[in-house]
Design an enzyme around this catalytic site. Structure first.
Site, mmCIF file in Angstrom:
data_model
loop_
_atom_site.group_PDB
_atom_site.id
_atom_site.type_symbol
_atom_site.label_atom_id
_atom_site.label_comp_id
_atom_site.label_asym_id
_atom_site.label_seq_id
_atom_site.Cartn_x
_atom_site.Cartn_y
_atom_site.Cartn_z
ATOM 1 N N THR A 196 0.829 -1.201 0.000
ATOM 2 C CA THR A 196 0.000 0.000 0.000
ATOM 3 C C THR A 196 0.865 1.253 0.000
ATOM 4 O O THR A 196 1.962 1.239 0.555
ATOM 5 C CB THR A 196 -0.893 -0.037 1.258
ATOM 6 O OG1 THR A 196 -1.865 -1.045 1.068
ATOM 7 C CG2 THR A 196 -1.584 1.275 1.532
ATOM 8 N N ARG A 224 -14.282 -7.708 0.179
ATOM 9 C CA ARG A 224 -13.493 -7.268 1.346
ATOM 10 C C ARG A 224 -12.900 -5.861 1.146
ATOM 11 O O ARG A 224 -12.360 -5.533 0.102
ATOM 12 C CB ARG A 224 -12.372 -8.286 1.577
ATOM 13 C CG ARG A 224 -11.453 -7.986 2.758
ATOM 14 C CD ARG A 224 -10.211 -7.247 2.347
ATOM 15 N NE ARG A 224 -9.291 -7.076 3.474
ATOM 16 C CZ ARG A 224 -8.264 -6.235 3.471
ATOM 17 N NH1 ARG A 224 -8.016 -5.491 2.421
ATOM 18 N NH2 ARG A 224 -7.484 -6.136 4.517
ATOM 19 N N GLY A 226 -10.315 -3.100 3.204
ATOM 20 C CA GLY A 226 -9.385 -2.953 4.329
ATOM 21 C C GLY A 226 -9.483 -1.570 4.961
ATOM 22 O O GLY A 226 -10.489 -0.862 4.816
ATOM 23 N N ASP A 227 -8.431 -1.183 5.640
ATOM 24 C CA ASP A 227 -8.431 0.095 6.366
ATOM 25 C C ASP A 227 -8.126 1.297 5.473
ATOM 26 O O ASP A 227 -8.493 2.419 5.805
ATOM 27 C CB ASP A 227 -7.369 0.055 7.478
ATOM 28 C CG ASP A 227 -5.974 -0.167 6.904
ATOM 29 O OD1 ASP A 227 -5.812 -1.065 6.044
ATOM 30 O OD2 ASP A 227 -5.045 0.557 7.293
ATOM 31 N N THR A 247 -0.360 1.400 6.799
ATOM 32 C CA THR A 247 -0.231 0.215 5.938
ATOM 33 C C THR A 247 -0.093 -1.001 6.845
ATOM 34 O O THR A 247 0.591 -0.949 7.869
ATOM 35 C CB THR A 247 0.988 0.295 4.998
ATOM 36 O OG1 THR A 247 1.138 -0.969 4.347
ATOM 37 C CG2 THR A 247 2.280 0.647 5.725
ATOM 38 N N GLY A 248 -0.766 -2.091 6.467
ATOM 39 C CA GLY A 248 -0.687 -3.283 7.296
ATOM 40 C C GLY A 248 -1.935 -4.121 7.122
ATOM 41 O O GLY A 248 -2.680 -3.941 6.154
ATOM 42 N N GLY A 250 -5.297 -4.707 7.284
ATOM 43 C CA GLY A 250 -6.389 -3.758 7.427
ATOM 44 C C GLY A 250 -7.401 -4.089 8.498
ATOM 45 O O GLY A 250 -7.933 -3.202 9.171
HETATM 46 N N1 ASP Z 1 -3.836 -2.004 4.638
HETATM 47 C C1 ASP Z 1 -4.102 -2.643 3.380
HETATM 48 C C2 ASP Z 1 -5.350 -3.444 3.463
HETATM 49 O O1 ASP Z 1 -5.551 -4.119 4.458
HETATM 50 C C3 ASP Z 1 -3.001 -3.507 2.922
HETATM 51 C C4 ASP Z 1 -1.666 -2.830 2.838
HETATM 52 O O2 ASP Z 1 -1.324 -2.018 3.691
HETATM 53 O O3 ASP Z 1 -0.921 -3.147 1.898
HETATM 54 O O4 ASP Z 1 -6.111 -3.469 2.513
#
Ligand code: ASP
Length: 330
Positions: A196, A224, A226-227, A247-248, A250
């Site tokens: 991300t 789905r 994410g965050d 980023t992480g 989500g």
């Molecule tokens: N945070 C993102 C998600 O969960 C993934 C990412 O950080 O690459 O969609």
């Protein structure tokens, strides 16, 4: 010259120089990320490292150029994210991860700390730069969050550049989906990093902004989200406290409400940005989540916090700092 005339000229001079005195050349600052994850120094070749560093530096320079020229924080954030969305190395726009069904569904959000205006989109498949769509919504102001077909329709009505599915699709992401589907690895292990992208900035007028863009996680199903497109989880900006892009994993970042939580700690508990960011990433870790954040303070201090072995990141400011890094401790 009479006294009256002298007073007139003195006053005229004061007004002529007033703008410069009231708004002395202020500081600007910017920080960016291209995802956090399990990165190992052993597996990172010099060539690959140089490639990533160059890509991060180019995006950082694009944002710094906007701010150096007196542009706004929101414009700088947009400029950085467009570049990273177009770069197939990162999991956003071109190069996004694949869903279970073999499509690329994109999420993005952006927020202006000056007036808390925000725009967010989820599950977009045909808009070349989702961050521009999120920003068009922010400027339009009627809604904050649009998903799927409706978001595409808004993009078409606002004449945003479209792209065919083939623009987003890359071989390395397809192979990751195949490995994931074969059950050999989990969604996290398959990529080893969350690619991300995001940016936070402070402009010379003292305004903060934040933005984030992603393809989500490999093999995601059932629509789905994410965050990253969730204001308050993956993105938040408020001039009173800070600007955050995350980023992480989500799911964990949504549950903790990461971005808003960091800003709340800064505003209400008076914590400095590093303390607040570290504490909130520790909360993510405590419930089993991995990832990181970039945070910008109103005084231009840019900090990183992550509980992974690395995070693609960079920061630059008006004092001449301009640096990119990948691994923890760099
Ligand atoms: N945070 C993102 C998600 O969960 C993934 C990412 O950080 O690459 O969609």
């Amino acid at each position: 010259m009479t006294n009256r005339l002298r007073r007139f000229f003195a006053l005229a001079l004061t007004f002529a120089s007033a703008p410069a005195m009231a708004h002395p050349p202020e500081q600007w600052s910017i920080a960016i990320h291209g995802g956090a994850g399990t990165m190992s120094r052993e597996e990172m070749t010099d060539e690959k490292r140089a490639e990533y560093e160059a890509a991060l530096q180019a995006a950082l320079d694009a944002g710094a150029k906007v701010l150096e020229g007196g542009g706004s924080a929101i414009d700088a954030v947009r400029a950085v994210i467009v570049m990273l969305e177009d770069d197939p190395r990162f999991n956003a726009g071109r190069g996004a991860v694949f869903t279970w069904e073999g499509t690329n569904e994109l999420d993005a959000s952006i927020m202006d700390g000056r007036d808390l205006s925000a725009g967010a989109v989820a599950g977009v498949t045909g808009v070349k730069n989702p961050i521009l769509l999120a920003d068009a919504m922010r400027r339009d102001g009627r809604h904050v969050f649009l998903a799927g077909k409706g978001a595409e329709q808004f993009a078409a009505e606002h004449r945003l550049e479209q792209a065919e599915p083939s623009w987003f699709a890359t071989d390395h992401r397809l192979r990751a989906l195949e490995r994931f589907k074969a059950g050999k690895v989990s969604a996290i292990e398959v990529d080893l990093k969350f690619g991300t992208v995001g940016a936070v900035a402070l402009d010379s007028a003292g305004n903060l902004a934040a933005g984030t863009s992603t393809g989500g996680t490999t093999g995601k199903r059932w629509g789905r989200i994410g965050d990253s497109p969730v204001i308050g989880a993956g993105t938040y900006a408020d001039n009173k406290s800070c600007a955050v892009s995350a980023t992480g994993e989500g799911e964990y970042f949504i549950r903790v409400g990461v971005a808003h939580r960091i800003c709340s700690r800064v505003e209400l508990a008076g914590e400095d940005v590093q303390t607040a960011a570290d504490a909130v990433i520790a909360e993510v870790g405590a419930i089993g989540g991995e990832g990181g954040v970039i945070v910008m303070a109103p005084d231009g201090r840019a900090v990183f916090a992550f509980n992974t072995t690395g995070m693609y990141r960079g920061r630059a400011d008006s004092s001449g700092t301009s640096e990119v890094a990948i691994f923890a401790g760099e």
